[in-house]
Design a protein around this motif. Structure first.
Motif, short mmCIF file in Angstrom:
data_model
loop_
_atom_site.label_atom_id
_atom_site.label_comp_id
_atom_site.label_asym_id
_atom_site.label_seq_id
_atom_site.Cartn_x
_atom_site.Cartn_y
_atom_site.Cartn_z
N LYS A 313 3.86 9.23 -1.59
CA LYS A 313 3.91 8.16 -0.52
C LYS A 313 4.66 6.94 -0.69
N THR A 314 4.68 6.41 -2.23
CA THR A 314 5.61 5.25 -2.56
C THR A 314 7.08 5.58 -2.14
N VAL A 317 8.00 5.49 1.41
CA VAL A 317 7.86 3.83 1.74
C VAL A 317 9.22 3.53 1.34
N SER A 367 -1.65 -4.29 6.19
CA SER A 367 -0.82 -3.16 6.44
C SER A 367 0.47 -3.21 5.83
N VAL A 368 0.77 -2.24 4.86
CA VAL A 368 2.10 -2.06 4.19
C VAL A 368 3.06 -1.76 5.09
N TYR A 369 2.87 -1.33 6.17
CA TYR A 369 3.78 -0.94 7.25
C TYR A 369 4.25 -2.10 8.45
N GLY A 370 3.22 -2.96 8.18
CA GLY A 370 3.52 -4.37 9.12
C GLY A 370 4.09 -5.32 8.30
N SER A 371 3.82 -5.47 6.98
CA SER A 371 4.37 -6.63 6.12
C SER A 371 5.20 -6.12 5.28
N LEU A 373 6.84 -3.48 4.44
CA LEU A 373 8.14 -2.40 4.61
C LEU A 373 9.07 -3.37 5.33
N PRO A 374 8.70 -3.69 6.88
CA PRO A 374 9.73 -4.71 7.36
C PRO A 374 10.45 -5.71 6.63
#
Length: 477
Positions: A313-314, A317, A367-371, A373-374
């Protein structure tokens, strides 16, 4: 330049040697070997937490798992290029690949930290011998338009290796185990070793003096610098255990400068640093690589230690991050010819700083995908553009005859930059890495944001104005 008709009729036309019939197969082989080297810069990052759990590795040992490889790779690369001349490029390639393959097996079999780090050091030494030899074979095997195509394939290996590394590292660690991030090199290395004699033409060795003292001094100096930076996370910046290795690094670098200025065959022509484009390119490459490898290191440990992500999963990402780096490099190659090196470098650093700012506010619940990752994607987009600007500035804004020397300088700073970046952020994030808390990570990302912003200011003053003219000089990645 023009020539008279009479002169042209008398002068023999310059011709290249007959093309090797298996040159494209040879290119595939040397690019496969180079791909393994680039892969091993990033493939271990996702596997670090599992290595730490199995081998009882602390923060310091984890840091050296990454830095020992890039330290030896970068510190000994110029010496590897000289050895390629002295031994013959194919012979040096085979020796470097054999060492790298054997070291990969030893590293995978490691049952403790000393064996693991010893294997990583040996991998770096093999890479330092292999990479310049492989590049030399590419530049001597191809000519004219074919050389441009071959070097384009070679350059693409860098970005694809980084992208594949994070994904492959996650898949292997989550599957058969972290040992396989090293084992996977063994069958590939053996297959390439067996095929090279049949497809890669041998070249006669050229007389070359070896500056072994210079290579050892610059590698030892950088090793002492990294040791001091990492030690500061345990003992503090004012402790003798930190200050003594930092002082030792300064002494080693000073001695290196003396050896290079007085030696008969210096490893690095220090006068290259009086060329503003080369100095600017080296600075940009050092900063960009330090930031990118630091992001991979910090992000992997944060996701797995703090957020409980698994290795695969990492890796998933980080896949968009690696792709964004390649996209940034592509855009940068287009923009640098339109807006010039200085504007492209400053813009890339500003984008990297802007992308890093959200990472300074991470939490253990957002959220990893909202903070995360972007922020990573935006930052790596800017860093990709800086990579291209660094290379084109150093190689395309100096005389053609100096392009090879400039390439060696920039490539050395590429590998060493990764080592220094990981050492610094590991120390700043020490509390977060050891306790699994978010505080140390936000401090480390703050340092990264500041470094990118300072890089933009320095680039504004240091990078020459104007648009680069490509010389076709070689570059490693």
């Amino acid at each position: 330049m023009t020539h008279s008709t009479a002169g042209a009729s008398r002068a023999p036309e310059h011709t290249h040697p007959a093309p090797h019939p298996r040159r494209w197969a040879a290119l595939a082989l040397v690019c496969t070997a180079q791909f393994m080297l680039i892969l091993d810069v990033t493939v271990v990052n996702v596997a670090l937490p599992d290595m730490a759990a199995d081998l009882a590795l602390g923060r310091t040992a984890l840091t050296w798992v990454v830095t020992s490889y890039t330290l030896c790779f970068g510190g000994l690369m110029l010496l590897g290029g000289r050895l390629a001349d002295a031994l013959g490029a194919r012979r040096a390639l085979l020796a470097g690949l054999a060492l790298f393959t054997a070291a990969s097996l030893v590293t995978g079999l490691a049952g403790n930290a000393p064996v693991l780090l010893g294997g990583r050091i040996a991998q770096g030494v093999g890479a330092a011998l292999l990479s310049p030899s492989a590049l030399s074979l590419v530049t001597t095997t191809f000519h004219g338009g074919e050389r441009t195509k071959a070097l384009g394939v070679w350059a693409a290996i860098g970005g694809s290796g980084a992208a594949a590394g994070v994904l492959l590292g996650g898949a292997l660690t989550d599957g058969p185990g972290w040992q396989w991030v090293f084992y996977v090199n063994v069958p590939v290395g053996l297959a390439v070793l067996a095929a090279i004699p049949a497809f890669v033409a041998a070249r006669a060795p050229r007389p070359a003096r070896l500056d072994v003292p210079g290579a050892l001094l610059v590698t030892a100096g950088t090793g002492a610098l990294i040791y001091g930076l990492v030690k500061a996370g345990d003992t503090g910046w004012a402790d003798p255990a930190t200050l003594l290795p930092l002082a030792g690094a300064a002494v080693a670098y000073a001695l290196f400068a003396v050896v290079e200025r007085t030696g008969r065959a210096p490893l690095m022509d220090l006068r290259m640093f009086t060329r503003r484009p080369v100095l600017a390119g080296a600075f940009l490459m050092l900063t960009a690589t330090a930031l990118l490898i630091a992001y991979f290191f910090l992000g992997s440990v944060y996701l797995q230690h703090v957020r409980g992500f698994g290795p695969l999963k990492t890796g998933l990402v980080f896949l968009p991050v690696a792709v964004a780096t390649g996209l940034g490099a592509h855009l940068g190659s287009r923009l640098v010819g339109v807006i010039g090196s200085r504007t492209a470098a400053v813009a890339g650093m500003v984008v990297a700083a802007a992308g890093t700012v959200p990472l300074t506010r991470l939490s253990d619940t957002a959220s990893v995908y909202g903070s995360l990752l972007p922020g990573f994607v935006i930052a790596s987009l800017g860093i990709g553009a800086v990579f291209v600007t660094a290379t084109t500035t150093a190689l395309a804004m100096v005389e053609h005859r100096e392009a090879g020397l400039a390439s060696g300088v920039v490539n050395t700073f590429h590998e060493v930059g990764g080592s220094i970046g990981v050492a610094v952020v590991s120390t700043v994030a020490a509390s977060g890495i050891e306790r699994g808390t978010v505080g140390g990570f936000t401090d480390a990302f703050t340092i990264c944001a500041v470094a990118a912003a300072v890089g933009a200011v320095v680039a504004l003053a240091l990078v020459p104005r104007g648009k680069p003219r490509m010389t076709g000089g070689p570059h490693v990645h």
